[in-house]
Write a protein that holds these residues in place. Structure first.
Motif, PDB file in Angstrom:
ATOM      1  N   PHE A  52       0.820  -1.218   0.000  1.00 32.91           N
ATOM      2  CA  PHE A  52       0.000   0.000   0.000  1.00 32.91           C
ATOM      3  C   PHE A  52       0.853   1.267   0.000  1.00 32.91           C
ATOM      4  N   VAL A  53       1.948   1.257   0.746  1.00 26.45           N
ATOM      5  CA  VAL A  53       2.826   2.432   0.752  1.00 26.45           C
ATOM      6  C   VAL A  53       3.426   2.643  -0.644  1.00 26.45           C
ATOM      7  N   LEU A  54       3.893   1.557  -1.251  1.00 25.41           N
ATOM      8  CA  LEU A  54       4.472   1.682  -2.588  1.00 25.41           C
ATOM      9  C   LEU A  54       3.423   2.077  -3.619  1.00 25.41           C
ATOM     10  N   SER A  55       2.251   1.428  -3.581  1.00 25.05           N
ATOM     11  CA  SER A  55       1.244   1.686  -4.608  1.00 25.05           C
ATOM     12  C   SER A  55       0.573   3.038  -4.441  1.00 25.05           C
ATOM     13  N   ARG A  56       0.455   3.553  -3.224  1.00 24.19           N
ATOM     14  CA  ARG A  56      -0.253   4.816  -3.000  1.00 24.19           C
ATOM     15  C   ARG A  56       0.692   6.025  -2.942  1.00 24.19           C
ATOM     16  N   ILE A  57       1.950   5.827  -2.572  1.00 25.19           N
ATOM     17  CA  ILE A  57       2.845   6.975  -2.385  1.00 25.19           C
ATOM     18  C   ILE A  57       4.029   6.928  -3.359  1.00 25.19           C
ATOM     19  N   ALA A  58       4.851   5.884  -3.262  1.00 30.09           N
ATOM     20  CA  ALA A  58       6.113   5.847  -3.997  1.00 30.09           C
ATOM     21  C   ALA A  58       5.910   5.671  -5.503  1.00 30.09           C
ATOM     22  N   LEU A  59       5.119   4.690  -5.897  1.00 30.26           N
ATOM     23  CA  LEU A  59       4.950   4.418  -7.330  1.00 30.26           C
ATOM     24  C   LEU A  59       4.287   5.579  -8.076  1.00 30.26           C
ATOM     25  N   PRO A  60       3.263   6.253  -7.509  1.00 34.81           N
ATOM     26  CA  PRO A  60       2.734   7.423  -8.230  1.00 34.81           C
ATOM     27  C   PRO A  60       3.770   8.540  -8.393  1.00 34.81           C
ATOM     28  N   ARG A  61       4.606   8.739  -7.385  1.00 34.43           N
ATOM     29  CA  ARG A  61       5.654   9.753  -7.503  1.00 34.43           C
ATOM     30  C   ARG A  61       6.659   9.358  -8.583  1.00 34.43           C
ATOM     31  N   ILE A  62       7.051   8.095  -8.574  1.00 34.37           N
ATOM     32  CA  ILE A  62       7.991   7.598  -9.592  1.00 34.37           C
ATOM     33  C   ILE A  62       7.370   7.723 -10.983  1.00 34.37           C
ATOM     34  N   ALA A  63       6.072   7.353 -11.091  1.00 33.70           N
ATOM     35  CA  ALA A  63       5.390   7.443 -12.387  1.00 33.70           C
ATOM     36  C   ALA A  63       5.311   8.898 -12.857  1.00 33.70           C
ATOM     37  N   SER A  64       5.026   9.828 -11.928  1.00 37.10           N
ATOM     38  CA  SER A  64       4.952  11.234 -12.338  1.00 37.10           C
ATOM     39  C   SER A  64       6.327  11.753 -12.756  1.00 37.10           C
ATOM     40  N   VAL A  65       7.380  11.330 -12.052  1.00 33.43           N
ATOM     41  CA  VAL A  65       8.732  11.741 -12.429  1.00 33.43           C
ATOM     42  C   VAL A  65       9.082  11.178 -13.807  1.00 33.43           C
ATOM     43  N   LEU A  66       8.749   9.920 -14.049  1.00 34.24           N
ATOM     44  CA  LEU A  66       9.024   9.318 -15.354  1.00 34.24           C
ATOM     45  C   LEU A  66       8.225  10.000 -16.463  1.00 34.24           C
ATOM     46  N   ALA A  67       6.947  10.310 -16.174  1.00 30.41           N
ATOM     47  CA  ALA A  67       6.127  10.996 -17.175  1.00 30.41           C
ATOM     48  C   ALA A  67       6.682  12.386 -17.457  1.00 30.41           C
ATOM     49  N   GLU A  68       7.091  13.093 -16.406  1.00 26.93           N
ATOM     50  CA  GLU A  68       7.673  14.424 -16.584  1.00 26.93           C
ATOM     51  C   GLU A  68       8.964  14.345 -17.387  1.00 26.93           C
ATOM     52  N   ARG A  69       9.787  13.346 -17.069  1.00 26.58           N
ATOM     53  CA  ARG A  69      11.041  13.159 -17.792  1.00 26.58           C
ATOM     54  C   ARG A  69      10.766  12.840 -19.257  1.00 26.58           C
ATOM     55  N   GLN A  70       9.781  11.971 -19.514  1.00 24.35           N
ATOM     56  CA  GLN A  70       9.432  11.621 -20.887  1.00 24.35           C
ATOM     57  C   GLN A  70       8.915  12.849 -21.632  1.00 24.35           C
ATOM     58  N   GLY A  71       8.100  13.664 -20.955  1.00 21.29           N
ATOM     59  CA  GLY A  71       7.601  14.892 -21.570  1.00 21.29           C
ATOM     60  C   GLY A  71       8.738  15.843 -21.890  1.00 21.29           C
ATOM     61  N   THR A  72       9.671  15.966 -20.955  1.00 27.31           N
ATOM     62  CA  THR A  72      10.828  16.838 -21.183  1.00 27.31           C
ATOM     63  C   THR A  72      11.653  16.334 -22.363  1.00 27.31           C
ATOM     64  N   ILE A  73      11.881  15.039 -22.413  1.00 33.16           N
ATOM     65  CA  ILE A  73      12.657  14.455 -23.513  1.00 33.16           C
ATOM     66  C   ILE A  73      11.941  14.687 -24.840  1.00 33.16           C
ATOM     67  N   THR A  74      10.622  14.463 -24.853  1.00 32.21           N
ATOM     68  CA  THR A  74       9.850  14.664 -26.080  1.00 32.21           C
ATOM     69  C   THR A  74       9.913  16.128 -26.517  1.00 32.21           C
ATOM     70  N   ASN A  75       9.759  17.039 -25.562  1.00 30.06           N
ATOM     71  CA  ASN A  75       9.833  18.474 -25.886  1.00 30.06           C
ATOM     72  C   ASN A  75      11.227  18.849 -26.382  1.00 30.06           C
ATOM     73  N   ASP A  76      12.247  18.294 -25.735  1.00 30.38           N
ATOM     74  CA  ASP A  76      13.616  18.589 -26.159  1.00 30.38           C
ATOM     75  C   ASP A  76      13.883  18.059 -27.564  1.00 30.38           C
ATOM     76  N   ILE A  77      13.384  16.871 -27.855  1.00 32.93           N
ATOM     77  CA  ILE A  77      13.569  16.304 -29.202  1.00 32.93           C
ATOM     78  C   ILE A  77      12.840  17.165 -30.232  1.00 32.93           C
ATOM     79  N   ALA A  78      11.604  17.595 -29.894  1.00 38.03           N
ATOM     80  CA  ALA A  78      10.851  18.446 -30.819  1.00 38.03           C
ATOM     81  C   ALA A  78      11.578  19.772 -31.020  1.00 38.03           C
ATOM     82  N   ALA A  79      12.096  20.339 -29.925  1.00 31.07           N
ATOM     83  CA  ALA A  79      12.838  21.610 -30.042  1.00 31.07           C
ATOM     84  C   ALA A  79      14.106  21.413 -30.867  1.00 31.07           C
TER      85      ALA A  79
END
Length: 187
Positions: A52-79
């Motif tokens: 529950f700690v991993l699924s409710r706290i840690a994994l969502p944070r990790i997923a948001s960091v990965l999504a943000e990183r992927q968005g940054t990479i995609t934006n950087d590639i487009a730029a």
């Protein structure tokens, strides 16, 4: 309170089951058969809490960091693609401007060469005209000098012939000397 008493009794029974007659533990307590159900219970509780700690706290944070990183990479590639396209456009514009500048420079150089050649041709024609005039003037001067020199040579020849005839003891006739010198000068 009855539950606490029962739990304490059970723990005491488990301890007594895994100890020898002197009160010391026999082998590893984790492997004591009496304690295994209690250990499994706490293992399940711990795993559920970790899940529950991993699924409710840690994994969502990790997923948001990965999504943000992927968005940054995609934006950087487009730029980067946009900048690459702009660089290619700028390079093409530079090449075109360079080619235009070279063509204009060649046109200016050709025009300058043509002007210089025209000026040179005019100067050469003027110089040829001046040289021709000077040559004609020089030829006239030479002709005048030659004529005066021939006149002087004739005069000197007449004087010399008269002096030679007089030195030989004869009397010189001026007409005869002049005719003899004239026939010799003409060839």
């Amino acid at each position: 309170m009855a539950t606490e008493t029962h739990g304490a009794e059970h723990a005491a029974a488990a301890v007594s089951a895994c100890t020898d007659s002197h009160g010391s533990a026999i082998g590893m307590p984790q492997l004591c058969g009496e304690w295994i159900p209690n250990q499994v219970f706490w293992l399940v509780i711990t795993l559920v809490v970790i899940f529950f700690v991993l699924s409710r706290i840690a994994l969502p944070r990790i997923a948001s960091v990965l999504a943000e990183r992927q968005g940054t990479i995609t934006n950087d590639i487009a730029a980067a693609e946009e900048l690459k396209r702009k660089a290619l456009d700028a390079e093409a514009a530079y090449e075109k401007a360079l080619a235009d500048a070279k063509a204009e420079a060649q046109a200016i150089a050709q025009k300058t060469r043509d002007e210089i050649k025209g000026d040179l041709d005019a100067a050469l024609a003027k110089a040829d005209e001046q040289i021709s005039a000077k040559a004609a003037e020089s030829a006239k001067a030479i002709e005048d000098i030659r004529a005066s020199a021939m006149g002087a040579v004739e005069e000197v020849a007449k004087d010399t012939a008269e002096a030679i005839v007089a030195a030989l003891g004869g009397k010189a006739d001026a007409k005869a000397i002049a005719a003899a010198v004239a026939s010799r000068v003409k060839g």
